[in-house]
Design an enzyme around this catalytic site. Sequence first.
Site, mmCIF file in Angstrom:
data_model
loop_
_atom_site.group_PDB
_atom_site.id
_atom_site.type_symbol
_atom_site.label_atom_id
_atom_site.label_comp_id
_atom_site.label_asym_id
_atom_site.label_seq_id
_atom_site.Cartn_x
_atom_site.Cartn_y
_atom_site.Cartn_z
ATOM 1 C CE1 TYR B 139 -41.865 1.262 -10.467
ATOM 2 C CE2 TYR B 139 -44.147 1.739 -9.953
ATOM 3 C CZ TYR B 139 -42.905 2.169 -10.314
ATOM 4 O OH TYR B 139 -42.680 3.515 -10.537
ATOM 5 C CE LYS B 167 -41.904 1.244 -14.474
ATOM 6 N NZ LYS B 167 -41.325 2.051 -13.393
ATOM 7 C CB VAL B 211 -41.069 1.060 -17.933
ATOM 8 C CG1 VAL B 211 -42.409 1.736 -17.650
ATOM 9 C CG2 VAL B 211 -41.288 -0.439 -18.166
#
Lengths: 309, 309, 309, 309
Positions: B139, B167, B211
């Site tokens: 992330y 992400k 996302v």
Amino acid sequence: MTSVATRFQGVIPPVVTPRTLEGSIDVPSLENVVKHLLDGGVDGLFVLGSSGEVSHMTNTERDLTLRTIAGVNAGAVPLFVGACEQTTARVIEEGKRVVSLGADALVVTSQYYAVSNAQENATHYRSIHAAIDVPIFAYDVPVRTHFKLPTDLLVELGKEGVLAGVKDSSGDDVSFRQLLLAAQDIPNFDIFTGHEVVVDGALLGGAQGVVPGLGNVDPRGYKNLYEAAMAGDWAKAAAEQNRLADVFEIVYTPQPGRLSGNAAGLGAFKTALMLMGVIKTNVMSAPMLALDEGETAAVKVILERTGLI
Amino acid sequence: MTSVATRFQGVIPPVVTPRTLEGSIDVPSLENVVKHLLDGGVDGLFVLGSSGEVSHMTNTERDLTLRTIAGVNAGAVPLFVGACEQTTARVIEEGKRVVSLGADALVVTSQYYAVSNAQENATHYRSIHAAIDVPIFAYDVPVRTHFKLPTDLLVELGKEGVLAGVKDSSGDDVSFRQLLLAAQDIPNFDIFTGHEVVVDGALLGGAQGVVPGLGNVDPRGYKNLYEAAMAGDWAKAAAEQNRLADVFEIVYTPQPGRLSGNAAGLGAFKTALMLMGVIKTNVMSAPMLALDEGETAAVKVILERTGLI
Amino acid sequence: MTSVATRFQGVIPPVVTPRTLEGSIDVPSLENVVKHLLDGGVDGLFVLGSSGEVSHMTNTERDLTLRTIAGVNAGAVPLFVGACEQTTARVIEEGKRVVSLGADALVVTSQYYAVSNAQENATHYRSIHAAIDVPIFAYDVPVRTHFKLPTDLLVELGKEGVLAGVKDSSGDDVSFRQLLLAAQDIPNFDIFTGHEVVVDGALLGGAQGVVPGLGNVDPRGYKNLYEAAMAGDWAKAAAEQNRLADVFEIVYTPQPGRLSGNAAGLGAFKTALMLMGVIKTNVMSAPMLALDEGETAAVKVILERTGLI
Amino acid sequence: MTSVATRFQGVIPPVVTPRTLEGSIDVPSLENVVKHLLDGGVDGLFVLGSSGEVSHMTNTERDLTLRTIAGVNAGAVPLFVGACEQTTARVIEEGKRVVSLGADALVVTSQYYAVSNAQENATHYRSIHAAIDVPIFAYDVPVRTHFKLPTDLLVELGKEGVLAGVKDSSGDDVSFRQLLLAAQDIPNFDIFTGHEVVVDGALLGGAQGVVPGLGNVDPRGYKNLYEAAMAGDWAKAAAEQNRLADVFEIVYTPQPGRLSGNAAGLGAFKTALMLMGVIKTNVMSAPMLALDEGETAAVKVILERTGLI
């Protein structure tokens, strides 16, 4: 996706400035760059921009560069010219001079060195607009100015007619999209991205054009990308963008830490043009260093792999 | 544009965490959020993410939240779960616990608070992978960690099989595109953007999914965008993206300076869900403040204008 | 120059945490460090601080470290203990635990990972104070938290009795001096600098004490500096500071780029203690690397030159 | 604590530039400022510095300002003059001009706008030194240039004789002390702090002088501080510093957010000088705003409380 008429659009590379081995402006090579770009189908030229090493030029050199480009261009495409100075009064002096030498539009950053704010930069652009009668583009480049022009301010100045558009090199794609949306109903307000590898997405979001440093090396590639996008062939646009992103790898050939950010990127463009025979040397404005032999060889590999030489 | 099989893709909203007026986790409202998302056609759920206020939860609260979501989901879609801790050993403890509670994949930032570097973060991810047997997504969120994960490192860890994907909430669209290109031949390596308003461009560039915090509010909108993109209908994708960017304006309703960045964005999502009847309050985790009455009214105007209520 | 009584003052080193070759806490070496510091005349111990690698410890390790230090200290000097967690509710849990293990005061940063603001951090400190009945010191370390605690807020919380003082590692000497002046009439509000090489100036400006990582290596030197300053012998204080600044050069021995900022500084302190025979290894918490042989030799040269070995 | 001869030392205020209501340079007021400073016992004048709003002046205005100051000074104290330009070739042009108008030494920042590095800035200073035969001081002001001059580089250029010293406005007191120590054996290398409220500590650490913007308002106060320090009366120096830090509160009188950082600080100095009768207006260079009536009243309160009016 803009619903109103635009004056300026398409591919508008920031013209690099070749130098001789002795360090002076290499006028014949500069003329070749302009011919190379016009042959590539560009829609405008951005003169005296960061990619042109404007910050490293004396005013005498700036004038020579602009005169040379304007001479070869001979009105073929619009000349967007940077007025690269730190505060309002100095920008106005600089802007008047470059307009007298042929600028069709001015490209102006927020103030720098000075620690300013939004209100001062609003006055900055309004004062320049009041003093000089050509279209003015805001150049949003916080990596250099350390001030991000707020979307609200750009929209407000667009609605007032102070700004004719924005060249966005902010690296902030979220605010870029929000600017595109917020400005979509302003007539004659044109938004360009300055980033080489996300042009397809920028055009999909509604940008009017692109000002890619890499466009010096492959103007036709950017024109193809732009035309595919305008034709709605987004898969083709993305494929061309991916190819250009691969060419863009030339900017990562310098050894880590040897060159400044300026020298690495611009130096790679000049090195490519040298390898392609467009310019004679890859000499940079002092005190920047040029790519060395090994780095030049690495650029060559990429150009060969991507079919540019 | 990825040429290899992917395991994870599509729309994967980071689930918000409703609280009661007294400040505890509002389990029935949380269950409603999950149903709302599954009804919206989402392809996965990101649990215990920044948008879920994970950083503000005790471990007891984290467990309750994950159990609740896993219960409603009942295996319908994959659960990506954040292991939100500052350094390796602590992430491993946290990761093992959430895997025991139902995580299908872990989402892990670089180290934070600690002033680390690329080499340490490489070891960080390798150690977590060695200790925990589920797919691990990096992330990349430098606004929180103050460390940008280098593209080279992500690709290297992908090729090793340490990372199952990324992400990206870096706000750096240039490096995002370069990551997409550099990683395109890694099998089972999936790249998601965390930015709400540039999803069309991200998908055009080859991203596997998105996302979006705003996906809590309008999961169907993001699913429509995703499906249009997968079908190659980029004009429709862009139009849907523009509509969602308009909805995203709810995050700018708080009065300037009253709320933190965290509280403004997440608070707007919760306020919208409250107005839509999905959750009961817009209470935030202490010490964050909720949107007030006037700000809530402003959110309502935007939801009405965009047809969400 | 404070006109009111203070409870805490003097030299309060942040205790380093030795590890064995296998990576576990080296309890005997840790005991030696504490004895070395107490022998050096320190006025307090800062336990579980950044220099103690608190961010890299599991809670089990944190407890063992605190118990060990409290055992050797046996009430000799006050224990300031870090409650190193990212948000309010988590700090309160952590703080209660370390108080139960012997903390005389808590040291607490602003929130991190969370993107917070001044209002939230005011609530943060007020909530912690309301929940835990020991003096609370704000730890201002923006290089880790990326939030600079505003002087106004620190003064306000001092006047309220929420804060007992500040450990300043902000690197901002201007705001530090302004804090000293603004807080000089608050009773029992003690301000410490966390910077090793500007202690004379900090004390001249009115600071109550110093929390030097280098104090692990040379506690007696800092005590001499402090005592000279308290006696008004500023020339002697400055000379001692200059000597300590020379010792501090050990943190620059690692090869450029090989170690993270954390690992270089803390690793140099541990390497020095190893060379001085106080601890057995210079092993760092994973994933940090230790100084290597060549770097260790360079530390040795400095220690010899400055008479520490 | 420098062991070698110095040419330049003491209190060297950066002279503010008064403007008329119409916005032109107010020559009689500027002459008064210079007299006020010389009467205050200053040891030098820093002309065309940031506090003089040099970045906002055209070259015509810069010349008028320098001529005016040189005329009143008439050789009384050395004139340090800023050559405020973005890159090497432009600095050399600017430097030659100001030397021809009476500069005794040049003050030169690292390059700005250009994204440079240490190697380029080394060449930058060497090229300027080779082109212009007066002492050159590096002006380290990363809040404006966004480049921190490394200590190693400054020491190297000092040893080469390229630099005659440093004006440090870096806000980094740790590196400042390290520079003082590293440079202490370089002959004729003089280090000044640009920070108003930590001068006692800077002098205790061995600085040769101070360049305080606030010195425009209270030159005698800084001279008293300096003389106390030189006499070894550090308690008196600290007390005077604390008094001056109280006067410095004038820079916080502007309403939060109304003025830029530039306009607030420099505007407060000019407003104080106006209230003291030294200059006629507190007008700022466009586009900066002046302090308004309420802010001016707040400055007056502080000047009265501190006995300056």
